[in-house]
Scaffold this motif. Structure first.
Motif, mmCIF file in Angstrom:
data_model
loop_
_atom_site.group_PDB
_atom_site.id
_atom_site.type_symbol
_atom_site.label_atom_id
_atom_site.label_comp_id
_atom_site.label_asym_id
_atom_site.label_seq_id
_atom_site.Cartn_x
_atom_site.Cartn_y
_atom_site.Cartn_z
ATOM 1 N N GLU A 1 0.835 -1.208 0.000
ATOM 2 C CA GLU A 1 0.000 0.000 0.000
ATOM 3 C C GLU A 1 0.868 1.254 0.000
ATOM 4 O O GLU A 1 0.576 2.222 -0.717
ATOM 5 N N ALA A 2 1.917 1.228 0.824
ATOM 6 C CA ALA A 2 2.809 2.398 0.884
ATOM 7 C C ALA A 2 3.500 2.622 -0.457
ATOM 8 O O ALA A 2 3.609 3.751 -0.937
ATOM 9 N N ASN A 3 3.966 1.547 -1.075
ATOM 10 C CA ASN A 3 4.644 1.645 -2.365
ATOM 11 C C ASN A 3 3.696 2.134 -3.453
ATOM 12 O O ASN A 3 4.043 2.985 -4.268
ATOM 13 N N MET A 4 2.454 1.583 -3.436
ATOM 14 C CA MET A 4 1.482 1.969 -4.453
ATOM 15 C C MET A 4 1.108 3.440 -4.319
ATOM 16 O O MET A 4 0.971 4.159 -5.309
ATOM 17 N N ALA A 5 0.973 3.903 -3.074
ATOM 18 C CA ALA A 5 0.627 5.300 -2.849
ATOM 19 C C ALA A 5 1.718 6.219 -3.386
ATOM 20 O O ALA A 5 1.430 7.254 -4.000
ATOM 21 N N HIS B 1 3.526 9.972 -7.641
ATOM 22 C CA HIS B 1 4.512 10.382 -8.648
ATOM 23 C C HIS B 1 3.876 10.479 -10.035
ATOM 24 O O HIS B 1 4.084 11.461 -10.762
ATOM 25 N N LYS B 2 3.073 9.459 -10.379
ATOM 26 C CA LYS B 2 2.441 9.456 -11.700
ATOM 27 C C LYS B 2 1.413 10.579 -11.831
ATOM 28 O O LYS B 2 1.272 11.190 -12.898
ATOM 29 N N THR B 3 0.702 10.849 -10.739
ATOM 30 C CA THR B 3 -0.295 11.916 -10.774
ATOM 31 C C THR B 3 0.375 13.267 -10.989
ATOM 32 O O THR B 3 -0.115 14.117 -11.750
ATOM 33 N N ALA C 1 -6.712 4.960 -5.305
ATOM 34 C CA ALA C 1 -6.701 4.928 -3.840
ATOM 35 C C ALA C 1 -8.092 5.301 -3.342
ATOM 36 O O ALA C 1 -8.632 6.343 -3.701
ATOM 37 N N GLN C 2 -8.702 4.418 -2.547
ATOM 38 C CA GLN C 2 -10.053 4.636 -2.071
ATOM 39 C C GLN C 2 -10.031 5.246 -0.683
ATOM 40 O O GLN C 2 -9.080 5.105 0.075
ATOM 41 N N MET C 3 -11.144 5.914 -0.364
ATOM 42 C CA MET C 3 -11.293 6.464 0.967
ATOM 43 C C MET C 3 -11.262 5.328 1.984
ATOM 44 O O MET C 3 -11.921 4.309 1.812
ATOM 45 N N GLU C 4 -10.466 5.505 3.020
ATOM 46 C CA GLU C 4 -10.390 4.471 4.056
ATOM 47 C C GLU C 4 -11.740 4.338 4.746
ATOM 48 O O GLU C 4 -12.392 5.326 5.064
ATOM 49 N N MET C 5 -12.154 3.106 4.946
ATOM 50 C CA MET C 5 -13.380 2.857 5.692
ATOM 51 C C MET C 5 -13.168 3.341 7.117
ATOM 52 O O MET C 5 -12.162 3.024 7.752
#
Length: 635
Positions: free
Chosen positions: A254-258, A263-265, A306-310
């Motif tokens: 999750e940390a890596n994907m974020a 970076h891509k955004t 990335a979705q809003m955390e429940m």
């Protein structure tokens, strides 16, 4: 059981109308895999399991497996013939040994009822011989041991005479005895007590085939799984190891994907500014930049966002120190003493786990606290500031023809949040992982787990300061349970929870109320796991004491004349057949050893011959032990 068996799944997809549960899912199940399948309620876990067994349930799926590959499936709702006895139901398959054992058990019952009838005698002794010839005694013994471990001891009862939980355990036993290469288990720990779960963990770890299972029991998942499949974003992500290792890998991913997404955004925003600038001179370099922009745009569109955390950010109402005061309470309900001269004080901030055997009155006790059932005598005083949120075992007042958003709006709108703001019903649903498409769906279109998640939200938006939770872990996914546990940790009010889930109670409860039955309720400040361990040790000590006492009494009182001195008629027949059978096995073992020494055989043939040799040696050893035992009494 053949060796080195693998099942490959590719192109698994399932749509419900406009809703895609999963698309082009692929994975491999290797021999000895113990795969825990995780995912939010409603993402399609049970649907995927169904599709592996019955391919027609999915829109598409390709499965590659050996022709002899066998799959056995335990569904959440067992499908058993209600008219069958427990024994017949467990041995309901078409396996020849199963058929023989069913006949033998029926003949045994007849023989026990009328042992002098010659026709019944002949049928019984004939079937004994067939059981000997088929070597079916061990299987019958193993199955009865499994049923006993699962708490099923009345084998003559029909399925319709059993409770839902007992039926579920019979279905589990039926699944475990099958000669399967792959066991698929949907919530196998439901309705099992601690001892049965502990036994099942050991059984599955020793099972020679593969296992794929869905469970909310995180201790069980951690002890059994060696791989984790997570169904999310309409695909399956694989993790090596148990639940603990999955959590470590998941956090890192999750940390890596974020970081990658950020970076891509940022790159995308820069490229977008350049595109909007309308560069006039579009040479080769500029065209390459345009292509890169389009590729980046497509890549971001394809990646799960990335979705809003429940989260549960609902404000809580103030609670005074007094919550429940129970004095000299008595209650007799459903022909049982539930509460007998019980005195207890529940205060602000208490975290009380309520446990005990099924039928001991735990749910009835919560209904008393909630004002749904009056006491027979005694007094229940409820604090003036108490506002109860009661999460019952079954979803209440949920009209299946109502849309999700309308249902929640009917309970509360513009609910106050912890930061002093207000949230609409739609915003609340967003935080509980109900997207806009699902918010417009009818309640009847939700999965069972999604209904439970919606029901939990409906309870919490009333802003209670006392939570009564009745088996909250049933049909809630692990992510929702984790969020609920975190919410309880920060909750300023009081929580009382009925549960058998070790992980949940260990995490939320600071003390226990244990329903012992017959109206007896005991308080403990131990953790739930600690209490269970202590009970198991006491039970073991009691068992050893009883066993030693019986052994001593037997040695002192049993007359020598009662000792076995000769063979029964059936044993005489069995003894005569054992020697030629042992000789036949010796010849078979000799032939198999020669085949193993044959250099012309390939690896697969050698493995098969080795398996046959192991089985023949094991069978020969068993028959020799039996022959030596019976030989003591041969005249």
């Amino acid at each position: 059981m053949n060796y080195l068996k693998t099942l490959n799944v590719t192109n698994a997809s399932k749509n419900f109308g406009d809703r895609t549960l999963f698309k082009d899912v692929s994975f491999t199940i290797n021999e000895n895999d113990r795969i825990g399948l995780l995912g939010l309620n409603g993402v399609g876990k049970t649907t995927l399991l169904d599709g592996i067994v019955n391919n027609e349930d999915l829109n598409s799926i390709d499965i590659e497996k050996p022709k002899t590959y066998k799959i056995t499936y335990l569904k959440q709702q067992p499908e058993l013939d209600e008219k069958l006895s427990v024994t017949d139901a467990v041995f309901a398959g078409e396996n020849e040994q199963f058929k023989l054992i069913r006949k033998y058990e029926r003949a045994l019952n007849k023989f026990n009822q009328n042992s002098t009838d010659q026709k019944i005698q002949k049928e019984f002794f004939d079937l004994q011989e067939k059981m000997n010839a088929a070597d079916a005694w061990q299987m019958e013994s193993d199955v009865k041991a499994i049923l006993n471990k699962l708490g099923i001891v009345e084998l003559d009862k029909t399925i319709e005479e059993l409770s839902g939980g007992q039926q579920r355990r019979v279905a589990l036993a039926q699944t475990l005895i099958s000669d399967a290469d792959l066991l698929i288990l949907d919530e196998p720990t439901n309705h099992l007590d601690y001892q049965a779960i502990d036994w099942l963990e050991g059984y599955l770890n020793k099972f020679k085939g593969s296992v794929m299972f869905v469970t909310h029991d995180r201790y069980f998942l951690n002890k059994v799984a060696n791989r984790i499949f997570e169904l999310e974003h309409r695909n399956v992500t694989e993790y090596d190891g148990n639940y603990e290792k999955y959590l470590q890998q998941k956090a890192a991913n999750e940390a890596n994907m974020a970081a990658v997404q950020h970076h891509k955004t940022q790159m995308y925003k820069k490229e977008l500014d350049w595109m909007r600038a309308g560069v006039k001179a579009r040479g080769t370099k500029q065209q390459a930049r345009i292509d890169r922009f389009n590729d980046l745009k497509d890549d971001l569109a394809d990646k799960p966002q990335a979705q809003m955390e429940m989260s549960i950010d609902i404000a809580q109402q103030r609670l005074g120190n007094d919550v429940f005061k129970i004095d000299d309470a008595k209650l007799h309900f459903d022909d049982k003493d539930i509460i007998d001269d019980f005195n207890y004080l529940v205060s602000k901030g208490d975290r009380i786990g309520i446990t005990g055997s099924n039928g001991s009155g735990k749910t009835t006790f919560l209904n008393v606290l909630a004002g749904k059932i009056p006491l027979d005598s005694g007094n229940l005083k409820v604090g003036q500031t108490v506002k109860i949120g009661y999460f019952t075992q079954y979803t209440e007042d949920m009209d299946p023809d109502k849309r999700v958003i309308r249902y929640l709006e009917g309970i509360g709108q513009n609910v106050e949040s912890v930061d002093g703001g207000h949230m609409s019903a739609s915003q609340l649903l967003d935080t509980f992982k109900f997207d806009h498409q699902m918010q417009g769906a009818f309640i009847r279109e939700l999965s069972g787990g999604e209904k439970r998640r919606l029901y939990l939200l409906a309870i919490l938006i009333t802003q209670p300061n006392v939570l009564l939770l009745d088996e909250p872990t049933n049909n809630l996914d692990i992510e929702t349970l984790t969020i609920l546990e975190d919410y309880i940790a920060d909750f300023k009010g009081t929580v009382m929870a009925v549960s058998h889930d070790r992980y949940f109670l260990d995490k939320i409860a600071s003390k226990l109320l244990i329903f012992k039955g017959n109206g007896r309720i005991v308080e403990s400040y131990d953790s739930y796991s600690g209490y269970l361990k202590e009970m198991a040790e006491q039970e073991q000590a009691k068992h050893q004491e009883t066993k030693a006492k019986k052994s001593a009494e037997s040695n002192e009182n049993e007359p020598k004349a009662t000792e076995k001195t000769k063979l029964t008629y059936a044993e005489e027949i069995e003894f005569k057949k054992l020697e030629p059978e042992i000789e036949r096995l010796d010849d078979e073992i000799s032939d198999l050893k020669q085949q193993l020494n044959n250099e012309g055989n390939d690896y697969t043939q050698l493995m098969d011959y080795q398996r046959q040799l192991d089985e023949a040696n094991q069978k020969a050893d068993h028959l020799m032990e039996r022959w030596e035992y019976l030989g003591q009494f041969e005249e």
